[in-house]
Write a protein that holds these residues in place. Structure first.
Motif, PDB file in Angstrom:
ATOM      1  N   ARG A  51     -18.154 -10.436 -26.254  1.00 53.76           N
ATOM      2  CA  ARG A  51     -17.345 -10.145 -25.076  1.00 53.76           C
ATOM      3  C   ARG A  51     -16.900  -8.687 -25.074  1.00 53.76           C
ATOM      4  N   LEU A  52     -17.092  -8.009 -23.950  1.00 53.29           N
ATOM      5  CA  LEU A  52     -16.624  -6.647 -23.768  1.00 53.29           C
ATOM      6  C   LEU A  52     -15.145  -6.708 -23.403  1.00 53.29           C
ATOM      7  N   LEU A  53     -14.289  -6.115 -24.239  1.00 53.04           N
ATOM      8  CA  LEU A  53     -12.841  -6.128 -24.012  1.00 53.04           C
ATOM      9  C   LEU A  53     -12.406  -4.955 -23.142  1.00 53.04           C
ATOM     10  N   SER A  54     -13.020  -3.801 -23.354  1.00 52.56           N
ATOM     11  CA  SER A  54     -12.753  -2.640 -22.509  1.00 52.56           C
ATOM     12  C   SER A  54     -13.901  -1.659 -22.659  1.00 52.56           C
ATOM     13  N   PRO A  55     -14.197  -0.919 -21.627  1.00 54.42           N
ATOM     14  CA  PRO A  55     -13.484  -0.818 -20.358  1.00 54.42           C
ATOM     15  C   PRO A  55     -13.681  -2.078 -19.516  1.00 54.42           C
ATOM     16  N   ALA A  56     -12.834  -2.214 -18.512  1.00 54.40           N
ATOM     17  CA  ALA A  56     -12.906  -3.339 -17.587  1.00 54.40           C
ATOM     18  C   ALA A  56     -13.622  -2.895 -16.314  1.00 54.40           C
ATOM     19  N   ASP A  57     -14.072  -3.849 -15.553  1.00 48.77           N
ATOM     20  CA  ASP A  57     -14.744  -3.563 -14.294  1.00 48.77           C
ATOM     21  C   ASP A  57     -13.838  -2.697 -13.406  1.00 48.77           C
ATOM     22  N   GLY A  58     -14.370  -1.577 -12.919  1.00 44.81           N
ATOM     23  CA  GLY A  58     -13.620  -0.679 -12.045  1.00 44.81           C
ATOM     24  C   GLY A  58     -12.861   0.425 -12.761  1.00 44.81           C
ATOM     25  N   ASP A  59     -12.818   0.419 -14.100  1.00 45.86           N
ATOM     26  CA  ASP A  59     -12.077   1.447 -14.851  1.00 45.86           C
ATOM     27  C   ASP A  59     -12.760   2.813 -14.729  1.00 45.86           C
ATOM     28  N   THR A  60     -11.925   3.858 -14.877  1.00 51.40           N
ATOM     29  CA  THR A  60     -12.404   5.226 -15.015  1.00 51.40           C
ATOM     30  C   THR A  60     -12.141   5.624 -16.460  1.00 51.40           C
ATOM     31  N   VAL A  61     -13.188   6.076 -17.152  1.00 48.64           N
ATOM     32  CA  VAL A  61     -13.070   6.360 -18.586  1.00 48.64           C
ATOM     33  C   VAL A  61     -13.661   7.730 -18.917  1.00 48.64           C
ATOM     34  N   PRO A  62     -13.152   8.344 -19.996  1.00 50.35           N
ATOM     35  CA  PRO A  62     -13.720   9.628 -20.416  1.00 50.35           C
ATOM     36  C   PRO A  62     -15.018   9.409 -21.198  1.00 50.35           C
ATOM     37  N   SER A  63     -15.753  10.504 -21.352  1.00 49.23           N
ATOM     38  CA  SER A  63     -16.944  10.483 -22.194  1.00 49.23           C
ATOM     39  C   SER A  63     -16.604  11.139 -23.529  1.00 49.23           C
ATOM     40  N   PRO A  64     -17.061  10.648 -24.677  1.00 50.49           N
ATOM     41  CA  PRO A  64     -17.941   9.495 -24.826  1.00 50.49           C
ATOM     42  C   PRO A  64     -17.204   8.187 -24.533  1.00 50.49           C
ATOM     43  N   VAL A  65     -17.929   7.238 -23.990  1.00 55.97           N
ATOM     44  CA  VAL A  65     -17.369   5.941 -23.616  1.00 55.97           C
ATOM     45  C   VAL A  65     -17.114   5.123 -24.875  1.00 55.97           C
ATOM     46  N   GLN A  66     -15.926   4.569 -24.983  1.00 59.40           N
ATOM     47  CA  GLN A  66     -15.570   3.706 -26.113  1.00 59.40           C
ATOM     48  C   GLN A  66     -15.689   2.248 -25.665  1.00 59.40           C
ATOM     49  N   GLY A 140     -31.111 -13.627 -22.877  1.00 57.59           N
ATOM     50  CA  GLY A 140     -30.337 -13.961 -21.691  1.00 57.59           C
ATOM     51  C   GLY A 140     -28.977 -14.581 -21.933  1.00 57.59           C
ATOM     52  N   SER A 141     -28.634 -14.894 -23.158  1.00 55.76           N
ATOM     53  CA  SER A 141     -27.347 -15.537 -23.386  1.00 55.76           C
ATOM     54  C   SER A 141     -26.521 -14.756 -24.398  1.00 55.76           C
ATOM     55  N   GLY A 142     -25.231 -15.076 -24.453  1.00 51.74           N
ATOM     56  CA  GLY A 142     -24.362 -14.512 -25.474  1.00 51.74           C
ATOM     57  C   GLY A 142     -23.591 -13.282 -25.066  1.00 51.74           C
ATOM     58  N   SER A 143     -23.822 -12.764 -23.857  1.00 56.88           N
ATOM     59  CA  SER A 143     -23.100 -11.559 -23.458  1.00 56.88           C
ATOM     60  C   SER A 143     -22.606 -11.669 -22.018  1.00 56.88           C
ATOM     61  N   ASP A 144     -21.687 -10.765 -21.674  1.00 57.59           N
ATOM     62  CA  ASP A 144     -21.060 -10.769 -20.355  1.00 57.59           C
ATOM     63  C   ASP A 144     -21.972 -10.156 -19.303  1.00 57.59           C
ATOM     64  N   ALA A 145     -21.587 -10.351 -18.041  1.00 58.62           N
ATOM     65  CA  ALA A 145     -22.278  -9.742 -16.916  1.00 58.62           C
ATOM     66  C   ALA A 145     -21.977  -8.242 -16.880  1.00 58.62           C
ATOM     67  N   PRO A 146     -22.823  -7.458 -16.213  1.00 58.66           N
ATOM     68  CA  PRO A 146     -22.568  -6.009 -16.100  1.00 58.66           C
ATOM     69  C   PRO A 146     -21.257  -5.729 -15.358  1.00 58.66           C
ATOM     70  N   ILE A 147     -20.656  -4.589 -15.698  1.00 53.37           N
ATOM     71  CA  ILE A 147     -19.458  -4.119 -14.989  1.00 53.37           C
ATOM     72  C   ILE A 147     -19.769  -2.742 -14.417  1.00 53.37           C
ATOM     73  N   SER A 148     -18.920  -2.304 -13.506  1.00 58.60           N
ATOM     74  CA  SER A 148     -19.052  -0.981 -12.919  1.00 58.60           C
ATOM     75  C   SER A 148     -17.898  -0.128 -13.432  1.00 58.60           C
ATOM     76  N   VAL A 149     -18.223   1.047 -13.994  1.00 62.97           N
ATOM     77  CA  VAL A 149     -17.207   1.986 -14.486  1.00 62.97           C
ATOM     78  C   VAL A 149     -17.524   3.383 -13.956  1.00 62.97           C
ATOM     79  N   VAL A 150     -16.494   4.218 -13.920  1.00 63.75           N
ATOM     80  CA  VAL A 150     -16.678   5.612 -13.551  1.00 63.75           C
ATOM     81  C   VAL A 150     -16.469   6.440 -14.822  1.00 63.75           C
ATOM     82  N   ILE A 151     -17.481   7.234 -15.174  1.00 53.92           N
ATOM     83  CA  ILE A 151     -17.419   8.091 -16.370  1.00 53.92           C
ATOM     84  C   ILE A 151     -16.988   9.477 -15.899  1.00 53.92           C
ATOM     85  N   GLN A 152     -15.963  10.040 -16.535  1.00 54.61           N
ATOM     86  CA  GLN A 152     -15.489  11.386 -16.180  1.00 54.61           C
ATOM     87  C   GLN A 152     -16.278  12.449 -16.902  1.00 54.61           C
TER      88      GLN A 152
END
Length: 152
Positions: A51-66, A140-152
């Motif tokens: 499970r991806l805990l963060s970033p969340a769908d719609g977040d704006t994050v700096p690079s490198p992405v954590q 195909g199993s074991g992971s979450d669906a894609p999310i959308s993030v904005v990378i700064q």
């Protein structure tokens, strides 16, 4: 008597030559038709849940992405990359896959993991973590669906 010894030596030479040639043929056949290497073995079963805990769908994050995530099974560096139960982790950014190097992931104090994903271009990106098998094909199993993030 000397002729008998020469004839026996010639037979031994031919026999040893035939054995050596046979061994070379077997080695070539094994090289060509041998089984998959350690990192290319087929994986059976289902991967652990990740499970991806963060970033969340719609977040704006700096690079490198954590990428902060957790897995139902402990992860370790394996011949095919970071993984568990024969499966290994990939990140997908806009449809392009990346694998973590040994130093890219660290275990957090709470038991989760952090992957520093470098070289992600700025802008809106589709991002997901996924499991891959021994041939690096997505599972195909074991992971979450894609999310959308904005990378700064």
């Amino acid at each position: 008597m000397a002729g008998d010894l020469r004839q026996a030596g010639a037979i031994e030479d031919r026999l040893l030559g035939a054995i050596g040639g046979g061994m070379m043929l077997i080695a070539v056949l094994l090289l060509i038709f041998g089984g998959a290497g350690d990192t290319e073995q087929a994986v059976e079963g289902t991967p652990p849940q990740m499970r991806l805990l963060s970033p969340a769908d719609g977040d704006t994050v700096p690079s490198p992405v954590q990428l902060h995530f957790e897995s139902d099974a402990p992860l370790s560096v394996q011949p095919g990359g970071w993984g568990a139960a024969g499966f290994h982790i990939h990140a997908e950014v806009d449809g392009r896959e990346a694998m973590p190097g040994p130093a890219d992931i660290r275990r957090a104090a709470d038991g989760s993991y952090v992957w520093s994903l470098a070289a992600v271009p700025a802008g809106e990106r589709a991002l997901r973590l996924l499991w891959s098998d021994g041939q690096h094909a997505p599972v195909g199993s074991g992971s979450d669906a894609p999310i959308s993030v904005v990378i700064q």
